[in-house]
Design an enzyme around this catalytic site. Structure first.
Site, PDB file in Angstrom:
ATOM      1  N   GLY A 278     -24.469 -43.743 -34.297  1.00 53.92           N
ATOM      2  CA  GLY A 278     -24.489 -42.363 -33.800  1.00 53.92           C
ATOM      3  C   GLY A 278     -23.808 -41.382 -34.737  1.00 53.92           C
ATOM      4  O   GLY A 278     -23.222 -41.764 -35.758  1.00 53.92           O
TER       5      GLY A 278
ATOM      6  N   GLU B 225     -20.565 -54.519 -37.113  1.00 50.62           N
ATOM      7  CA  GLU B 225     -21.927 -54.944 -36.766  1.00 50.62           C
ATOM      8  C   GLU B 225     -22.921 -54.219 -37.688  1.00 50.62           C
ATOM      9  O   GLU B 225     -23.715 -54.802 -38.376  1.00 50.62           O
ATOM     10  CB  GLU B 225     -22.149 -54.578 -35.306  1.00 50.62           C
TER      11      GLU B 225
HETATM   12  N1  COA Z   1     -26.506 -36.944 -19.667  1.00 50.76           N
HETATM   13  C1  COA Z   1     -27.780 -36.638 -20.017  1.00 50.76           C
HETATM   14  N2  COA Z   1     -28.247 -36.780 -21.289  1.00 50.76           N
HETATM   15  C2  COA Z   1     -27.390 -37.236 -22.213  1.00 50.76           C
HETATM   16  C3  COA Z   1     -26.066 -37.561 -21.903  1.00 50.76           C
HETATM   17  C4  COA Z   1     -25.623 -37.393 -20.557  1.00 50.76           C
HETATM   18  N3  COA Z   1     -24.379 -37.704 -20.203  1.00 50.76           N
HETATM   19  N4  COA Z   1     -25.453 -37.985 -23.035  1.00 50.76           N
HETATM   20  C5  COA Z   1     -26.359 -37.928 -24.020  1.00 50.76           C
HETATM   21  N5  COA Z   1     -27.533 -37.495 -23.530  1.00 50.76           N
HETATM   22  C6  COA Z   1     -28.777 -37.305 -24.288  1.00 50.76           C
HETATM   23  C7  COA Z   1     -28.542 -36.458 -25.526  1.00 50.76           C
HETATM   24  O1  COA Z   1     -28.697 -35.086 -25.233  1.00 50.76           O
HETATM   25  C8  COA Z   1     -29.601 -36.988 -26.460  1.00 50.76           C
HETATM   26  O2  COA Z   1     -30.852 -36.435 -26.101  1.00 50.76           O
HETATM   27  P1  COA Z   1     -31.912 -35.985 -27.223  1.00 50.76           P
HETATM   28  O3  COA Z   1     -32.340 -37.295 -27.862  1.00 50.76           O
HETATM   29  O4  COA Z   1     -32.961 -35.323 -26.430  1.00 50.76           O
HETATM   30  O5  COA Z   1     -31.142 -35.094 -28.164  1.00 50.76           O
HETATM   31  C9  COA Z   1     -29.671 -38.477 -26.131  1.00 50.76           C
HETATM   32  O6  COA Z   1     -29.144 -38.579 -24.807  1.00 50.76           O
HETATM   33  C10 COA Z   1     -28.834 -39.339 -27.077  1.00 50.76           C
HETATM   34  O7  COA Z   1     -27.516 -38.900 -27.067  1.00 50.76           O
HETATM   35  P2  COA Z   1     -26.644 -38.832 -28.415  1.00 50.76           P
HETATM   36  O8  COA Z   1     -25.281 -38.434 -27.996  1.00 50.76           O
HETATM   37  O9  COA Z   1     -27.329 -38.016 -29.456  1.00 50.76           O
HETATM   38  O10 COA Z   1     -26.717 -40.355 -28.851  1.00 50.76           O
HETATM   39  P3  COA Z   1     -26.329 -41.063 -30.233  1.00 50.76           P
HETATM   40  O11 COA Z   1     -27.478 -41.133 -31.134  1.00 50.76           O
HETATM   41  O12 COA Z   1     -25.065 -40.510 -30.774  1.00 50.76           O
HETATM   42  O13 COA Z   1     -26.090 -42.571 -29.704  1.00 50.76           O
HETATM   43  C11 COA Z   1     -25.382 -44.123 -27.981  1.00 50.76           C
HETATM   44  C12 COA Z   1     -25.133 -42.799 -28.708  1.00 50.76           C
HETATM   45  C13 COA Z   1     -24.242 -44.302 -27.013  1.00 50.76           C
HETATM   46  C14 COA Z   1     -26.717 -44.105 -27.263  1.00 50.76           C
HETATM   47  C15 COA Z   1     -25.390 -45.290 -29.029  1.00 50.76           C
HETATM   48  O14 COA Z   1     -24.191 -45.279 -29.737  1.00 50.76           O
HETATM   49  C16 COA Z   1     -25.562 -46.637 -28.361  1.00 50.76           C
HETATM   50  O15 COA Z   1     -26.653 -47.022 -28.064  1.00 50.76           O
HETATM   51  N6  COA Z   1     -24.442 -47.370 -28.153  1.00 50.76           N
HETATM   52  C17 COA Z   1     -24.463 -48.679 -27.514  1.00 50.76           C
HETATM   53  C18 COA Z   1     -24.319 -49.802 -28.508  1.00 50.76           C
HETATM   54  C19 COA Z   1     -23.056 -49.760 -29.295  1.00 50.76           C
HETATM   55  O16 COA Z   1     -22.180 -48.921 -29.112  1.00 50.76           O
HETATM   56  N7  COA Z   1     -22.906 -50.696 -30.202  1.00 50.76           N
HETATM   57  C20 COA Z   1     -21.678 -50.802 -30.958  1.00 50.76           C
HETATM   58  C21 COA Z   1     -21.771 -51.463 -32.238  1.00 50.76           C
HETATM   59  S1  COA Z   1     -23.005 -50.794 -33.377  1.00 50.76           S
END
Ligand code: COA
Length: 431
Positions: free
Chosen positions: A217, A238
């Protein structure tokens, strides 16, 4: 063994491979840049000939017609440990399903219940000793390759040669086809002002000599930028990213103080731009190792001073984090979030940080909520959460009661939501 002769004997076409896929097959394509693109690009063509073909789709960044909701595919479905855009689009059509699982268990649980009989990966050309390199992912590839009935390699001369557990010998392979193509790349998300503030708060947690892990992210990228003034950091992660490459190039990451795999950056997959892939090519400072090993909390914890930094989508006032769904809509997966948090917490002087923006980008929705939305998955249990950071500061969770957690979290919520959160905490007895 005459390796060149073997190679020629096993060399086939994409049509030959498609013809070998039959009903009820389970196919495991290697992940990220190692996806066998030429077969996946055309696999929808056999939809009218087969039934119940299942394809593992995890950390999928390429798009293919069989994953296009507008392409009518009935008999080929995906099952995924971690949704990408492809599975997200197919999910409402019942053409994709999630396999909830910690990354450290992808192989052991997958082999027990859904063993893929076909393994496919995109690899480097063969060297003079008969080895190909499965470069950019070792999340689950090696155990699945060994368990498969048919192993197919796509030889891509643009694939970097990455060191670690990445070798595949010609004697392990059934079929080969050649396909030169650009590797899937993603541009590093540029941190904005809020992400930079978060980066600065996190930099205060990082001490010289620490070993760190950064998740997926935009925020983790900002964090990498903020660590440029540190010394002698180590990496046990990872995912290997562009930000980490820059820290290595700047001499900030030396891996000298690591207490396991000293001198090496350890990762289980890499995703970024061509610049990143060029950096990885033949780089002796990198070891790409199996996910079941890298993400095992006991292994992570052998690094003293381990710090894990991940992000989430929603956190409630008790500290439960949902990092994989938006309400009941599956967005990604747990990946190694809990693995890396547990590993860090088990490490001597270990710390774990969950960093997130306080609201969605349009500032309409608070990501800190009284409770998780109905249907949201608890990715990180409140019992394991350590520190939470937003652009408004740091909320300590370790050792804190529910009342203290709620207060600390309300203090780092966006100011326009704080009164509402306080009122909800009162009403819902969050203390
Ligand atoms: N309510 C509604 N929508 C939300 C939201 C909430 N609370 N939080 C985020 N969103 C939406 C964002 O607006 C965005 O929408 P868009 O694609 O239309 O812009 C989408 O969800 C993604 O959010 P974003 O904050 O941009 O995500 P990111 O790319 O920074 O990824 C995770 C964040 C949490 C999804 C990602 O880190 C993940 O999958 N983590 C789990 C796995 C992990 O942490 N592994 C660790 C080792 S690598």
């Amino acid at each position: 063994m005459d390796f060149q002769k073997e190679y020629k004997k096993k060399l086939v076409t994409v049509d030959d491979i498609l013809a070998k896929i039959k009903s009820n097959d389970i196919i495991l394509p290697a992940l990220v840049g190692c996806e066998p693109t030429a077969v996946l690009q055309r696999i929808h063509e056999i939809d009218n000939r087969v039934e119940n073909v299942r394809i593992y789709a995890t950390l999928e960044f390429n798009q293919f017609p069989f994953k296009d909701p507008n392409v009518d595919v009935k008999n080929i479905k995906t099952m995924s440990y971690f949704f990408g855009a492809g599975s997200r689009g197919l999910h409402p059509l019942k053409r994709a399903t999630l396999l909830p699982c910690h990354l450290r268990n992808f192989c052991s649980f997958g082999l027990e219940s859904k063993r893929p009989n076909i393994f496919m990966a995109s690899v480097t050309p063969m060297d003079r000793f008969g080895y190909f390199t499965m470069s950019l992912s070792q999340v689950l590839e090696r155990p699945f390759l060994e368990a498969a009935d048919m192993v197919v390699l796509e030889v891509n001369d643009q694939m970097p040669r990455v060191q670690g557990d990445t070798m595949v010998h010609i004697s392990e392979v059934d079929y080969i086809y050649e396909h030169s193509h650009d590797i899937v790349s993603i541009a590093a998300q540029k941190p904005g002002e809020k992400e930079k503030k978060i980066g600065k708060y996190i930099a205060d947690f990082v001490e010289d000599g620490d070993t760190f892990q950064l998740g997926i992210g935009a925020i983790p990228n900002a964090v990498a930028e903020s660590m440029m003034q540190k010394k002698d950091l180590g990496i046990h992660t990872e995912m290997f990213t562009e930000g980490m490459m820059e820290l290595m190039q700047a001499g900030v990451v030396t891996n000298r103080k690591k207490t396991v795999h000293r001198g090496k950056t350890v990762a289980t997959f890499a995703l970024g731009s061509k610049k990143l892939y060029d950096f990885l090519h033949d780089n002796p400072a990198i070891a790409m190792l199996e996910g079941g090993y890298v993400n095992n909390p006991y292994v992570i914890a052998q690094n003293n001073n381990m710090i894990s930094i991940n992000t989430t989508l929603q956190v409630d006032l008790t500290g439960q984090c949902c990092s994989e769904s938006i309400g009941n809509r599956q967005y990604s997966g747990i990946g190694g979030q809990t693995d890396t948090v547990l590993g860090a917490l088990m490490s001597p002087n270990g710390r774990s940080v969950i960093a997130l923006l306080s609201t969605t980008k349009d500032e309409k929705i608070s990501k800190i909520t009284p409770f998780l939305t109905e249907g949201a998955a608890v990715t990180l249990s409140r019992n394991d959460v350590d520190y939470i950071v937003t652009e408004y500061g740091v909320a300590k969770m370790r050792g804190m009661s529910i009342a203290e957690r709620a207060e600390n979290l309300i203090n780092i919520a966006h100011p326009k939501f704080r009164e509402e959160l306080k009122a909800s905490a009162e009403k819902l007895h969050i203390w």
